[in-house]
Write a protein that holds these residues in place. Sequence first.
Motif, PDB file in Angstrom:
ATOM      1  N   ARG A 223     -16.675  -7.786 -27.913  1.00  0.00           N
ATOM      2  CA  ARG A 223     -17.072  -6.501 -27.601  1.00  0.00           C
ATOM      3  C   ARG A 223     -18.476  -6.094 -27.824  1.00  0.00           C
ATOM      4  NH1 ARG A 223     -14.459  -1.646 -27.368  1.00  0.00           N
ATOM      5  NH2 ARG A 223     -12.422  -2.608 -27.865  1.00  0.00           N
ATOM      6  N   SER A 224     -19.032  -6.682 -29.038  1.00  0.00           N
ATOM      7  CA  SER A 224     -20.463  -6.338 -29.247  1.00  0.00           C
ATOM      8  C   SER A 224     -21.321  -6.957 -27.957  1.00  0.00           C
ATOM      9  CB  SER A 224     -20.868  -7.015 -30.741  1.00  0.00           C
ATOM     10  OG  SER A 224     -20.970  -8.657 -30.481  1.00  0.00           O
TER      11      SER A 224
ATOM     12  N   GLU B 101     -20.914  -4.599 -24.977  1.00  0.00           N
ATOM     13  CA  GLU B 101     -21.236  -3.223 -25.298  1.00  0.00           C
ATOM     14  C   GLU B 101     -22.651  -3.184 -25.133  1.00  0.00           C
ATOM     15  OE1 GLU B 101     -19.522  -1.929 -28.836  1.00  0.00           O
ATOM     16  OE2 GLU B 101     -17.962  -0.936 -28.381  1.00  0.00           O
TER      17      GLU B 101
ATOM     18  N   VAL C 262     -15.589  -1.719 -21.221  1.00  0.00           N
ATOM     19  CA  VAL C 262     -16.824  -0.804 -21.244  1.00  0.00           C
ATOM     20  C   VAL C 262     -17.341  -0.494 -20.231  1.00  0.00           C
ATOM     21  CG1 VAL C 262     -17.360  -1.946 -23.705  1.00  0.00           C
ATOM     22  CG2 VAL C 262     -18.549  -2.909 -21.738  1.00  0.00           C
TER      23      VAL C 262
END
Length: 383
Positions: A24-25, A28, A55
């Motif tokens: 996710r990091s 994003e 995202v």
Amino acid sequence: MHRTGSVDTGCRCRLNRRMTESLRSVLERHAAEGVFPGLVGVDGAADGTLETVAVGALPADAIVRIQSMTKSVLAVATLRLVQQGRLGLDDPVERWLPELADRRVLREPNAELDDTVPAERPITVRHLLTNTSGYGVMTVPCPLGAAMAEAGVEAGQEPLAIGAEDWLRAIASLPLAFHPGEGWRYHHSFGILGILLSRATGGLDAHLRRELFEPLGMVDTGFSVPREQAHRLPAAVRRVADGSLVEVEPAAGGLSAAPAPFDLSHSELVSTAADFAAFARMLADRGRHEGRSFLAPEMLVSMRTDQVPERSKADDSFFPGFWDGTGWGFGVSVLTEGPNAGRFGWSGGLGTDFFVDPDGSFRVVLTQLEMGPEVMRLFAELQ
């Protein structure tokens, strides 16, 4: 978070949290930089643990063009036919593709087109799976590369312009760059393999749907997107010199939108994060699906083992550094050195990628941004 299986819940949660926060990091951050219109990623494990991250403007259920990730699917389809006794890895392809009998071979890859000798051996199914057929991308300017472009069979990001039979006839009119099994060139072997599978099974699209996609639950994977689902097909984009994005294939349209303009047996698939995760999970679970053997263990071992001899790993066979700690199995690259040795998978030219690790974890990432420095940086961080 969706979880299935019976492994220890605490272990599973720790594994999934470690993987997913990293996924996710990264996604994003790349979305925030404005590099990608949208990204979808999946982290999973053989026990069925999955986490999907979407995202930007690409929804989790988008049907995207996976391009060369298709090679891994065709490899599994081929290996299942081998385990059923319907194909042999060392069968000459001329049994199904008489157009490719009696090949001529250039004396050296950059020679003039009429400077040829008879092929020392026929092209086999194994040669197609390993990109060693003698056909493929020419990485430096040469007469064969020019002839491929003129015949409409040059590899590139532009959508195919001719159907499978015309494409095969054009390929068959050209000499091989090297004797089958004695070199490595990317891509075209799998277009030939798709046509072979189509002839051997009575139709590739129906065969893949019946033998792979339906059993694995890959409900949105195929050679084109049905009209009623076309709204789920995003545009494919390219980043140009000034940093802006230009559309190379339209949303809900183009070659990937049904009806297909011609036979696409030599073409590449569309799929979704969920569908390809199901495929990757089968590979991660030692070729099993829902506890039953789907791909025989010996076939999976062959698929994920480097099949290319060192003498064939020429520096000019692909991009610089490709062979550093890397080999090629059946339809996938294989890491042969380093902390991730044993990892296998492959990418697609519109910013898609997957890999499976020896511990049974896997990762899938989908975008629709054409391959370039930004995509390669994303892949490097995710791997």
